[in-house]
Design a protein around this motif. Structure first.
Motif, PDB file in Angstrom:
ATOM      1  N   CYS A 162      65.888  35.593  30.200  1.00 49.00           N
ATOM      2  CA  CYS A 162      66.635  34.180  29.378  1.00 49.00           C
ATOM      3  C   CYS A 162      67.769  33.459  30.914  1.00 49.00           C
ATOM      4  CB  CYS A 162      67.170  34.571  28.042  1.00 49.00           C
ATOM      5  SG  CYS A 162      68.359  35.965  28.044  1.00 49.00           S
ATOM      6  N   GLY A 163      67.996  32.570  30.282  1.00 48.79           N
ATOM      7  CA  GLY A 163      68.908  31.817  30.929  1.00 48.79           C
ATOM      8  C   GLY A 163      68.929  32.209  31.814  1.00 48.79           C
ATOM      9  N   THR A 164      67.796  32.006  33.386  1.00 51.64           N
ATOM     10  CA  THR A 164      67.786  31.889  34.118  1.00 51.64           C
ATOM     11  C   THR A 164      67.008  30.556  35.701  1.00 51.64           C
ATOM     12  OG1 THR A 164      67.730  34.096  34.593  1.00 51.64           O
ATOM     13  CG2 THR A 164      67.327  33.193  36.250  1.00 51.64           C
ATOM     14  N   LEU A 165      67.725  30.008  36.166  1.00 47.54           N
ATOM     15  CA  LEU A 165      67.127  29.097  36.659  1.00 47.54           C
ATOM     16  C   LEU A 165      66.577  29.563  38.164  1.00 47.54           C
ATOM     17  CD1 LEU A 165      66.770  26.097  37.683  1.00 47.54           C
ATOM     18  CD2 LEU A 165      68.589  25.205  39.321  1.00 47.54           C
ATOM     19  N   TYR A 166      65.040  29.509  38.292  1.00 48.26           N
ATOM     20  CA  TYR A 166      63.792  30.261  39.259  1.00 48.26           C
ATOM     21  C   TYR A 166      63.133  28.812  39.926  1.00 48.26           C
ATOM     22  CZ  TYR A 166      63.685  34.563  36.500  1.00 48.26           C
ATOM     23  OH  TYR A 166      63.701  35.442  35.685  1.00 48.26           O
ATOM     24  N   SER A 167      63.732  29.683  42.141  1.00 49.77           N
ATOM     25  CA  SER A 167      62.828  28.880  42.527  1.00 49.77           C
ATOM     26  C   SER A 167      60.972  29.257  42.798  1.00 49.77           C
ATOM     27  CB  SER A 167      63.763  28.948  43.560  1.00 49.77           C
ATOM     28  OG  SER A 167      63.232  30.511  44.350  1.00 49.77           O
ATOM     29  N   VAL A 168      60.402  28.917  42.930  1.00 46.09           N
ATOM     30  CA  VAL A 168      58.601  28.916  42.469  1.00 46.09           C
ATOM     31  C   VAL A 168      58.742  28.431  44.054  1.00 46.09           C
ATOM     32  CG1 VAL A 168      56.897  28.316  40.884  1.00 46.09           C
ATOM     33  CG2 VAL A 168      58.857  27.913  40.253  1.00 46.09           C
ATOM     34  N   GLY A 209      46.594  38.575  55.172  1.00 49.42           N
ATOM     35  CA  GLY A 209      48.215  38.252  55.425  1.00 49.42           C
ATOM     36  C   GLY A 209      48.210  37.083  54.821  1.00 49.42           C
ATOM     37  N   SER A 210      49.282  36.552  54.346  1.00 50.96           N
ATOM     38  CA  SER A 210      49.459  35.640  53.148  1.00 50.96           C
ATOM     39  C   SER A 210      50.170  34.093  53.632  1.00 50.96           C
ATOM     40  CB  SER A 210      50.188  35.799  51.644  1.00 50.96           C
ATOM     41  OG  SER A 210      51.894  36.351  52.683  1.00 50.96           O
ATOM     42  N   THR A 211      50.013  33.162  52.987  1.00 47.31           N
ATOM     43  CA  THR A 211      50.466  31.853  53.563  1.00 47.31           C
ATOM     44  C   THR A 211      52.278  31.121  52.483  1.00 47.31           C
ATOM     45  OG1 THR A 211      49.031  31.194  55.030  1.00 47.31           O
ATOM     46  CG2 THR A 211      50.694  29.807  54.947  1.00 47.31           C
ATOM     47  N   VAL A 212      52.885  31.184  53.295  1.00 45.41           N
ATOM     48  CA  VAL A 212      53.890  30.980  51.722  1.00 45.41           C
ATOM     49  C   VAL A 212      53.811  29.378  51.472  1.00 45.41           C
ATOM     50  CG1 VAL A 212      56.312  31.290  50.547  1.00 45.41           C
ATOM     51  CG2 VAL A 212      54.735  33.334  51.716  1.00 45.41           C
ATOM     52  N   SER A 213      53.773  28.353  50.450  1.00 48.39           N
ATOM     53  CA  SER A 213      54.266  27.604  50.317  1.00 48.39           C
ATOM     54  C   SER A 213      55.475  27.385  50.522  1.00 48.39           C
ATOM     55  CB  SER A 213      53.931  26.915  48.753  1.00 48.39           C
ATOM     56  OG  SER A 213      54.414  27.550  47.954  1.00 48.39           O
ATOM     57  N   SER A 214      56.299  25.792  50.676  1.00 52.09           N
ATOM     58  CA  SER A 214      57.466  25.689  51.341  1.00 52.09           C
ATOM     59  C   SER A 214      57.821  25.164  49.670  1.00 52.09           C
ATOM     60  CB  SER A 214      57.569  24.154  52.003  1.00 52.09           C
ATOM     61  OG  SER A 214      56.341  23.149  51.140  1.00 52.09           O
ATOM     62  N   SER A 215      59.252  25.572  49.535  1.00 51.58           N
ATOM     63  CA  SER A 215      59.954  25.662  48.037  1.00 51.58           C
ATOM     64  C   SER A 215      60.132  24.258  48.224  1.00 51.58           C
ATOM     65  CB  SER A 215      61.135  26.009  48.289  1.00 51.58           C
ATOM     66  OG  SER A 215      61.878  26.575  46.895  1.00 51.58           O
ATOM     67  N   GLY A 216      59.593  23.907  46.824  1.00 52.52           N
ATOM     68  CA  GLY A 216      60.116  22.668  46.283  1.00 52.52           C
ATOM     69  C   GLY A 216      60.125  22.911  44.376  1.00 52.52           C
ATOM     70  N   GLU A 217      59.761  23.789  44.082  1.00 52.42           N
ATOM     71  CA  GLU A 217      59.387  24.143  42.674  1.00 52.42           C
ATOM     72  C   GLU A 217      60.799  24.531  42.370  1.00 52.42           C
ATOM     73  OE1 GLU A 217      57.648  22.020  40.155  1.00 52.42           O
ATOM     74  OE2 GLU A 217      56.680  20.878  41.854  1.00 52.42           O
ATOM     75  N   SER A 218      61.076  24.090  40.443  1.00 46.72           N
ATOM     76  CA  SER A 218      62.096  24.978  40.018  1.00 46.72           C
ATOM     77  C   SER A 218      62.117  24.925  38.867  1.00 46.72           C
ATOM     78  CB  SER A 218      63.380  24.822  40.091  1.00 46.72           C
ATOM     79  OG  SER A 218      63.362  23.482  39.308  1.00 46.72           O
ATOM     80  N   LEU A 219      61.974  26.541  38.272  1.00 45.05           N
ATOM     81  CA  LEU A 219      61.875  26.904  36.392  1.00 45.05           C
ATOM     82  C   LEU A 219      63.216  27.870  35.948  1.00 45.05           C
ATOM     83  CD1 LEU A 219      59.695  27.055  34.154  1.00 45.05           C
ATOM     84  CD2 LEU A 219      59.555  29.770  35.427  1.00 45.05           C
ATOM     85  N   LEU A 220      63.145  25.725  35.003  1.00 44.69           N
ATOM     86  CA  LEU A 220      64.460  27.133  34.505  1.00 44.69           C
ATOM     87  C   LEU A 220      63.924  27.540  33.108  1.00 44.69           C
ATOM     88  CD1 LEU A 220      67.221  26.842  33.299  1.00 44.69           C
ATOM     89  CD2 LEU A 220      67.088  24.565  32.456  1.00 44.69           C
ATOM     90  N   THR A 221      64.346  28.623  32.365  1.00 47.41           N
ATOM     91  CA  THR A 221      63.403  29.327  31.193  1.00 47.41           C
ATOM     92  C   THR A 221      64.772  28.879  29.999  1.00 47.41           C
ATOM     93  OG1 THR A 221      65.476  31.602  31.856  1.00 47.41           O
ATOM     94  CG2 THR A 221      62.958  30.994  32.400  1.00 47.41           C
ATOM     95  N   VAL A 222      64.842  29.028  28.499  1.00 41.45           N
ATOM     96  CA  VAL A 222      65.478  28.999  27.612  1.00 41.45           C
ATOM     97  C   VAL A 222      67.223  30.028  27.809  1.00 41.45           C
ATOM     98  CG1 VAL A 222      63.333  28.358  26.312  1.00 41.45           C
ATOM     99  CG2 VAL A 222      64.116  31.007  26.698  1.00 41.45           C
ATOM    100  N   PRO A 223      67.927  29.743  27.107  1.00 44.04           N
ATOM    101  CA  PRO A 223      68.721  30.426  27.712  1.00 44.04           C
ATOM    102  C   PRO A 223      68.929  32.023  26.446  1.00 44.04           C
ATOM    103  CG  PRO A 223      69.663  27.864  26.264  1.00 44.04           C
ATOM    104  CD  PRO A 223      68.041  28.406  26.341  1.00 44.04           C
ATOM    105  N   CYS A 224      69.741  33.295  26.887  1.00 40.72           N
ATOM    106  CA  CYS A 224      69.843  33.926  26.450  1.00 40.72           C
ATOM    107  C   CYS A 224      70.119  33.777  25.206  1.00 40.72           C
ATOM    108  CB  CYS A 224      70.233  35.068  26.838  1.00 40.72           C
ATOM    109  SG  CYS A 224      69.434  35.314  28.547  1.00 40.72           S
ATOM    110  N   ALA A 225      69.908  35.036  24.405  1.00 40.84           N
ATOM    111  CA  ALA A 225      70.513  35.252  22.807  1.00 40.84           C
ATOM    112  C   ALA A 225      71.656  35.617  22.965  1.00 40.84           C
ATOM    113  CB  ALA A 225      69.386  36.123  22.225  1.00 40.84           C
TER     114      ALA A 225
END
Length: 822
Positions: free
Chosen positions: A347-353, A362-378
């Motif tokens: 909670c209460g965290t801003l994530y880069s997606v 192997g893997s190919t990772v997308s370029s960072s451009g999305e973000s996710l904000l979660t609800v606040p912590c209690a």
């Protein structure tokens, strides 16, 4: 075998044949084939006694007319060889024992096949670094072949059913001598003529990878003896062109490939002679392209987020990654489809997606451009305090990425209020004795925080109301009050100077004892709860205990029904009540001072006198009792009855309080007195015709005396003296007496057997005549005064006279004596 030798064996055979008849009765002995080739048998047998020589013969079974082969051996030999046989042919092998004269004394035979013909190698070559392949023409009768590769003392063998045959497990780059032996059910032929062949270079130790979605990298370890390497790559589905690259340097990167596509890669080494080494074939898929950052869709609910995207070619799975900073652990979810869900986000965290497309390469990772904000912590660190009665103060710790807060406060009666603020504190009105449930929520653009700790806070219990004393005595106060909300126990405290009295109870009544009389106490009732303790703001009440008990100093008798009571007491502002109580009732008097008069007390009673001090709030205990006693009562009724001329019976009613009585009759002529326990008494020495005063003393057990006076008493007139009878005429009698000085009315009675006669003289007379009285009778004569009530006395003496007859007239009158009145 040359021609001379052949002739010798034929000659011996002829000689032996000639002697065959002589051994027709010979015995058998054991014979066996020890070893064989395609053209020879190695025969063994057991010695036979008396034998000087042995003959061994091999005859083809399928064509007996064909020339046979034989050989002769001395008696010491037990194994011999037959040569010049035909390959893959069945022979009847016979062994005959001869004695010294040339006769056959024993014989035995067996049937056996020769091995197939020796193969001829056409060619031997190596295409794999650990094997050599040999080719040859098929040999009649051979069921399989033994291929042998020899390097000095080391050799490697393999059995194969037909040509070609490959010997494996060889060392690379080594020259081997290759031979073949044919095999049937009887055995193996002699080795073929050898051919030499060398194994090629081994395959390189190759590793392939896809560093990007458009390239494949090939890397190998150097191979001993190799001067260069060939690398070929082509799509595994056959589409497109093959690309071949010769190189002496590792690694080699091939670019321009399709993303997420399987490729087949072959690699082999070349030696200095231009021989290609072992080919190693590998498959490698290129990495897939990652979904573009703008193609990721996010659906978040509380702390669970679902992500979706467009599939990319060649991807076997996707890994979606959330990062909140280098020092924080990364969250991820893996999916083989185009969506996945990550739960339990912080909670209460801003994530880069970011998202990685993964396959075997192997893997190919997308370029960072999305973000996710979660609800606040209690919110945490919640504290609740009651700074002032009636106000709750709630504080909490600030959280990251929080924009504002809402605090909900719900009381246990269901009423709820809230506070919306961007600060970290809120105040709420509160009431005593309630439990409040407090929850704090934080908000940001993502929504509302989860419910955190729900704290409860119980305010101090209410102060008891309607506190009042219901019972007040000199040393006890009984206090009652109305129950209040939130109180589990009550403490009643009474303070007077340094004296403190406590009473704890769950009930709403408390008795404070062992108090000082006539003392004002500061009384406070506190309420307690287990959670919050005491409400110390409760008001006090001043209550004064009942007055102290007075002490009676003296009681003074004023008259028979009045007493003055005196006491001592230090009470303030009280009224004293003195009470005299007995079985017949109580009498009292009141005073604000130290004495009062008890009046109107009834006679003949014993009283116990107490004094109490009284005020509106209560009454003291009574003083110790002091007894008093009134004089006995006078009898209400008294009567005097004269029983004889000198005795009077006085009787009276019972007097209250009297134990004994003294009765007195007094006149100028004297006094008569009687002291008795009874309520009657006979007094003697009474003078007739006298007036007496009557008095009575009623005396109590303690000697208290009441003098009672009554109406005067007059004794009856005196009985006449000197009563005599005289004859008047023939039928008349005169009764004569001495009259008293006072004029008295008398009655004269004569009682006889012939009749009774009465005579009533006039007052003051001293005789009375009775006429016509029968003679010849005895008469009892009574002369008695007549009282004012018309009754005559009954106690006057009776005289007896005999009245004789003289003829028919009265004769003599004779006095016969007297008797007392009955």
């Amino acid at each position: 075998m040359d021609g001379g030798s052949a002739k010798f064996f034929i000659l011996v055979g002829i000689i032996l044949t000639c002697c065959q008849t002589a051994a027709s009765q010979s015995a058998a002995f054991p014979v066996s084939i020890f070893e064989l080739t395609e053209r020879s048998f190695y025969v063994t047998w057991a010695k036979y006694p008396g034998t000087t020589s042995y003959k061994v013969t091999a005859t083809p079974v399928s064509s007996p007319s064909t020339q046979s082969a034989f050989a002769v051996f001395n008696s010491a030999t037990v194994m011999g060889t037959l040569n010049t046989l035909l390959p893959d042919t069945i022979y009847d092998v016979a062994v005959e024992a001869y004695n010294s004269v040339g006769n056959i004394i024993a014989s035995s035979s067996i049937t056996h096949r020769t091995a197939p013909e020796i193969p001829v190698i056409d060619q031997a070559y190596s295409k794999v670094s650990n094997s050599i392949t040999v080719e040859w023409a098929a040999v009649p009768g051979a069921s399989e072949y033994l291929v042998t590769a020899r390097d000095g003392d080391l050799f490697y063998e393999t059995k194969v059913p037909s040509s070609p045959g490959t010997v494996t497990g060889l060392n690379h780059g080594v020259l081997y001598k290759m031979t073949i032996r044919s095999i049937n059910s009887a055995g193996k032929s002699q080795p073929s003529r050898p051919k030499w062949a060398q194994t090629v270079l081994p395959p390189a130790n190759v590793g392939v990878s896809s560093p990007s979605s458009s390239s494949v990298q090939v890397q190998w370890d150097p191979v001993d003896g190799a001067v260069s390497y060939s690398v070929s790559i082509m799509r595994s589905d056959g589409l497109g062109n093959r690309t071949t690259v010769n190189s002496t340097v590792s690694p080699l990167t091939v670019t321009g490939l399709d993303p997420g596509t399987p490729y087949t890669i072959t690699v082999h080494a070349w030696d200095a002679n231009g021989n290609a080494g072992d080919i190693i074939t590998l498959n490698q898929v290129t990495r897939p392209d990652a979904p573009a950052a703008g193609q990721i869709n996010i659906d978040i609910s509380n702390l669970d987020a679902t992500f979706s995207w467009n599939n990319t070619a060649g991807t076997t799975e996707y890994v979606l990654m959330l990062s909140s900073g280098p020092a924080e652990p990364e969250l991820n979810c893996t999916s083989s489809s185009s969506s996945c869900t990550i739960t339990a986000l912080q909670c209460g965290t801003l994530y880069s997606v970011s998202i990685a497309a993964v396959n075997d390469a192997g893997s190919t990772v997308s370029s960072s451009g999305e973000s996710l904000l979660t609800v606040p912590c209690a919110p945490g660190g919640i504290t609740i305090s009651e700074e002032n009665p009636g106000s709750l103060f709630v504080t909490w710790s600030a959280g990251q990425l929080n924009e504002y807060y809402v605090v909900f406060v719900k009381s246990d009666d269901g009423l709820e209020v809230n506070c919306n603020t961007s600060a970290t504190q809120c105040s709420f009105p509160s009431e005593c004795g309630f439990t409040y449930f407090i929850s704090v929520f934080a908000y940001n653009r993502a929504g509302q925080s989860a419910l955190g700790d729900v704290l409860n806070y119980t305010t101090a219990p209410c102060c008891p109301g309607d506190v009042s004393p219901v019972y007040i005595s000199s040393d006890t106060l009984e206090i009652v009050w109305s129950p209040v909300r939130g109180a589990e126990i009550y403490e009643t405290k009474a303070v007077s100077g340094s004296s403190v009295i406590l009473c704890n109870d769950t009930s709403t009544v408390c008795a404070l004892s062992a108090l000082q009389c006539d003392t004002t106490y500061n009384v406070t009732v506190y309420s307690f709860s287990e959670l919050r303790g005491s409400n110390t703001s409760c008001p006090s009440n001043y209550v004064t205990t009942a007055p102290c008990s007075p002490e009676i100093l003296n009681i003074t008798t004023i008259d028979t029904s009045t007493f003055d009571v005196y006491w001592e007491s230090g009470n303030k502002d009280v009224t004293y009540i003195a009470t005299a109580g007995s079985h017949s009732g109580s009498w009292n008097c009141t005073s604000a001072g130290t004495s009062c008069s008890l009046t109107g007390l009834p006679c003949g009673c014993v009283f116990l006198v107490h004094v109490v001090a009284s005020r509106p709030s209560g009454m003291s205990l009574p003083s110790y009792g002091v007894p008093i006693e009134t004089d006995p009562c006078c009898p209400t009724h008294l009567s005097a009855v004269q029983v004889t001329q000198s005795m009077t019976n006085v009787s009276w009613s019972t007097a209250v309080g009297a134990m004994t009585y003294t009765t007195m009759l007094t006149s100028p002529k004297g006094q008569a007195k009687c002291h008795t326990l009874q309520n009657h008494c006979v007094l003697g020495c009474i003078t007739c015709g006298s007036n007496y005063s009557v008095s009575l003393e009623a005396i109590s057990e303690t000697g208290r005396t009441s003098v009672c006076t009554y109406q005067g008493y007059s004794s009856s007139a005196c009985c006449p003296m000197g009563v005599k009878l005289y004859r008047l005429s023939s039928n008349g009698i005169r009764v004569n007496w001495r009259a008293s000085p006072d004029p008295t009315q008398y009655s004269v009675d004569l009682y006889g057997s012939k009749g009774n006669f009465t005579c009533s003289p006039s007052p003051g007379s001293s005789y009375c005549d009775v006429t016509a009285i029968p003679c010849g009778d005895v008469y009892t004569v009574v002369v008695a005064p007549v009282g004012e009530d018309g009754l005559k006395l009954t106690f006057c003496p009776k005289k007896i006279y005999s009245v004789t007859c003289s003829g028919s007239s009265v004769g003599m009158v004779i006095y016969r004596g007297k008797r007392s009145a009955e």
